[in-house]
Design an enzyme around this catalytic site. Sequence first.
Site, PDB file in Angstrom:
ATOM      1  N   HIS A  96       0.880  -1.170   0.000  1.00 50.18           N
ATOM      2  CA  HIS A  96       0.000   0.000   0.000  1.00 50.18           C
ATOM      3  C   HIS A  96       0.917   1.220   0.000  1.00 50.18           C
ATOM      4  O   HIS A  96       2.002   1.184   0.595  1.00 50.18           O
ATOM      5  CB  HIS A  96      -0.834   0.096   1.274  1.00 50.18           C
ATOM      6  CG  HIS A  96      -1.696  -1.090   1.578  1.00 50.18           C
ATOM      7  ND1 HIS A  96      -1.233  -2.211   2.196  1.00 50.18           N
ATOM      8  CD2 HIS A  96      -3.023  -1.287   1.386  1.00 50.18           C
ATOM      9  CE1 HIS A  96      -2.221  -3.062   2.362  1.00 50.18           C
ATOM     10  NE2 HIS A  96      -3.328  -2.535   1.874  1.00 50.18           N
ATOM     11  N   ASP A  99       2.407   1.970   3.287  1.00 48.18           N
ATOM     12  CA  ASP A  99       3.377   1.023   3.865  1.00 48.18           C
ATOM     13  C   ASP A  99       4.803   1.486   3.615  1.00 48.18           C
ATOM     14  O   ASP A  99       5.716   1.135   4.353  1.00 48.18           O
ATOM     15  CB  ASP A  99       3.281  -0.373   3.210  1.00 48.18           C
ATOM     16  CG  ASP A  99       1.929  -1.024   3.360  1.00 48.18           C
ATOM     17  OD1 ASP A  99       1.204  -0.683   4.307  1.00 48.18           O
ATOM     18  OD2 ASP A  99       1.608  -1.896   2.513  1.00 48.18           O
ATOM     19  N   GLU A 263      -8.925 -13.764  -1.982  1.00 51.38           N
ATOM     20  CA  GLU A 263      -8.226 -14.064  -0.719  1.00 51.38           C
ATOM     21  C   GLU A 263      -8.942 -15.198   0.003  1.00 51.38           C
ATOM     22  O   GLU A 263     -10.160 -15.159   0.195  1.00 51.38           O
ATOM     23  CB  GLU A 263      -8.174 -12.812   0.160  1.00 51.38           C
ATOM     24  CG  GLU A 263      -7.528 -13.078   1.513  1.00 51.38           C
ATOM     25  CD  GLU A 263      -7.100 -11.819   2.237  1.00 51.38           C
ATOM     26  OE1 GLU A 263      -6.650 -10.858   1.571  1.00 51.38           O
ATOM     27  OE2 GLU A 263      -7.203 -11.790   3.476  1.00 51.38           O
ATOM     28  N   HIS A 266     -11.049 -14.297   3.071  1.00 53.83           N
ATOM     29  CA  HIS A 266     -12.252 -13.533   2.719  1.00 53.83           C
ATOM     30  C   HIS A 266     -13.334 -14.473   2.191  1.00 53.83           C
ATOM     31  O   HIS A 266     -14.524 -14.242   2.423  1.00 53.83           O
ATOM     32  CB  HIS A 266     -11.940 -12.472   1.662  1.00 53.83           C
ATOM     33  CG  HIS A 266     -10.964 -11.436   2.132  1.00 53.83           C
ATOM     34  ND1 HIS A 266     -10.581 -10.374   1.348  1.00 53.83           N
ATOM     35  CD2 HIS A 266     -10.293 -11.300   3.294  1.00 53.83           C
ATOM     36  CE1 HIS A 266      -9.710  -9.628   2.017  1.00 53.83           C
ATOM     37  NE2 HIS A 266      -9.515 -10.178   3.202  1.00 53.83           N
ATOM     38  N   ASP A 291      -4.584 -13.677  -2.853  1.00 51.03           N
ATOM     39  CA  ASP A 291      -4.016 -13.367  -1.546  1.00 51.03           C
ATOM     40  C   ASP A 291      -4.079 -14.654  -0.748  1.00 51.03           C
ATOM     41  O   ASP A 291      -5.160 -15.100  -0.322  1.00 51.03           O
ATOM     42  CB  ASP A 291      -4.797 -12.243  -0.844  1.00 51.03           C
ATOM     43  CG  ASP A 291      -4.218 -10.871  -1.165  1.00 51.03           C
ATOM     44  OD1 ASP A 291      -3.353 -10.778  -2.061  1.00 51.03           O
ATOM     45  OD2 ASP A 291      -4.625  -9.892  -0.504  1.00 51.03           O
ATOM     46  N   ASP A 302     -10.829 -11.870   9.994  1.00 49.74           N
ATOM     47  CA  ASP A 302      -9.765 -12.132   9.034  1.00 49.74           C
ATOM     48  C   ASP A 302      -8.477 -12.382   9.822  1.00 49.74           C
ATOM     49  O   ASP A 302      -7.739 -11.457  10.127  1.00 49.74           O
ATOM     50  CB  ASP A 302      -9.643 -10.848   8.181  1.00 49.74           C
ATOM     51  CG  ASP A 302      -9.044 -11.074   6.819  1.00 49.74           C
ATOM     52  OD1 ASP A 302      -8.871 -12.236   6.430  1.00 49.74           O
ATOM     53  OD2 ASP A 302      -8.761 -10.063   6.143  1.00 49.74           O
ATOM     54  N   ASP A 304      -5.872 -14.016   8.898  1.00 50.02           N
ATOM     55  CA  ASP A 304      -4.688 -13.895   8.030  1.00 50.02           C
ATOM     56  C   ASP A 304      -3.544 -14.816   8.450  1.00 50.02           C
ATOM     57  O   ASP A 304      -2.387 -14.381   8.544  1.00 50.02           O
ATOM     58  CB  ASP A 304      -4.182 -12.437   8.013  1.00 50.02           C
ATOM     59  CG  ASP A 304      -5.059 -11.520   7.195  1.00 50.02           C
ATOM     60  OD1 ASP A 304      -5.917 -12.013   6.432  1.00 50.02           O
ATOM     61  OD2 ASP A 304      -4.907 -10.288   7.323  1.00 50.02           O
TER      62      ASP A 304
HETATM   63  C1  XLS Z   1      -7.655  -6.887   4.138  1.00 53.79           C
HETATM   64  C2  XLS Z   1      -7.138  -7.061   2.810  1.00 53.79           C
HETATM   65  C3  XLS Z   1      -5.950  -6.173   2.456  1.00 53.79           C
HETATM   66  C4  XLS Z   1      -5.750  -6.126   0.987  1.00 53.79           C
HETATM   67  C5  XLS Z   1      -4.918  -4.988   0.497  1.00 53.79           C
HETATM   68  O1  XLS Z   1      -8.410  -7.696   4.647  1.00 53.79           O
HETATM   69  O2  XLS Z   1      -6.835  -8.395   2.603  1.00 53.79           O
HETATM   70  O3  XLS Z   1      -4.797  -6.634   3.108  1.00 53.79           O
HETATM   71  O4  XLS Z   1      -5.215  -7.312   0.493  1.00 53.79           O
HETATM   72  O5  XLS Z   1      -5.461  -3.761   0.826  1.00 53.79           O
HETATM   73 NI    NI Z   2      -5.810  -9.194   1.003  1.00 51.73          NI
HETATM   74 NI    NI Z   3      -7.737  -9.777   4.198  1.00 53.97          NI
END
Ligand code: XLS
Ligand code: NI
Ligand code: NI
Length: 438
Positions: A96, A99, A263, A266, A291, A302, A304
Amino acid sequence: MGRFFDSDKITYRSGAKREFLWYDPERVVLGKTMREHLKFAASYWHTFVAEGADMFGVGVLDKKFGGVDPFDVYRRKAEAAAEFMDILGIDYYCFHDRDIAPEAATLAETNRNLDELSDYLGKVMADHGKKLLWGTANLFNNPRYMHGAGTSPSVDVFAFAAAQVKKALDVTVKLGGNGYVFWGGREGYETLLNTDVGLEQDNMARLLWMAVNYGRKIGFKGDFYIEPKPKEPTKHQYDFDAATVIGFLQKYGLQNEFKLNIEANHATLAGHTFQHELNIARVNGAFGSIDANQGDLLLGWDTDQFPSDPYEATLCMLEVLKAGGFTNGGLNFDAKIRRGSCRLDDMLDGYVLGMDTFALGLLTAARILEDGRLEDLRADRYASWNGELGQRIRSGNSSLEELSDYALAKGDVLSSVESGRQEYLEHMVNQLLFSSDK
Ligand code: XLS
Ligand code: NI
Ligand code: NI
């Protein structure tokens, strides 16, 4: 030993304390090397920025990488990123705008920070042969975006978001990015009592069109992606899932301009499997990028996590292979280590886990395709659509009257219904996943 990470280069079955057990970058699978198939990318935000803070506690990792003044910290992040990717043999990164450079009091100053630090990042990455998979604008962190960015009720906020997207596109193009992502962090609503959904969605589409027009004008040749997510941070996000996004793109004539960045976590938040989301993207010609991460089915957010499930990775890679592989996309680890994994080097273990899980997934998916039984069984299941009547319906030359006559003549059709053989297929996948002659 590196400057920032206590590790030599991690390679395939080296016997060192960290090694890949399945990821053998130069091994050829179905005509391409594993490295070309998988196109791994490091996520800048999780890996070189986030320090492990959560809603109940502060960070546990120091990611200043020895830097003192703010610019020095960002320069060191770039150097640490390149070293980290070298250790793992990762070719791509994603970021981003916020970042890679700090936000300042005014947009002009923020943009100057971004210009200077993205020049530096680009130089470091080029020196190490690293490529930008995609860039994006962070349109969710700053308080100005509390009600949305492209869907804000304030035209000023919309304009600010547009300015940020313009600059993020400039930087993405400057760094040779292959893609540009829109993840609608705050593009959704908390309550319909104060929300004009129709206007907000129209405005979002307007912003996307502006981005496409500007991006193509400045020579961006890569793909634009939308990353679906159903909730978090907003209660309801407009880009709920792949099907919703595809419908949105079609409504606004954007279907040829955007692909999807799917993703895993998600997908599960939306009540789907990862495979489902990839499949919907693929069959609609919208498969773009991934992702890679993993949620926790017992938790509703999420999380992750790094992917550790070879079965899921297999089903994912099956979709990727059937889509013809990645073109501009790749496999970005939008994943973070758990807060209790509180050493910087734990991140290397996270990536080794994720990369090896997907290597296993690729190897098994290739075996499934080479074995052929699964694809043959699926084709058989639909064989009647290749017959005379099936062909006529498919070419649009049948009618309710014709089919009514046909069914009346048959009397009943139950005898033409075959078993779906789900358990047989699941056993076959296990056989291909776990048989020893891999
Ligand atoms: C958040 C998203 C984010 C995107 C990029 O849940 O996954 O990380 O991949 O903005
Ligand atoms: Ni993402
Ligand atoms: Ni995410």
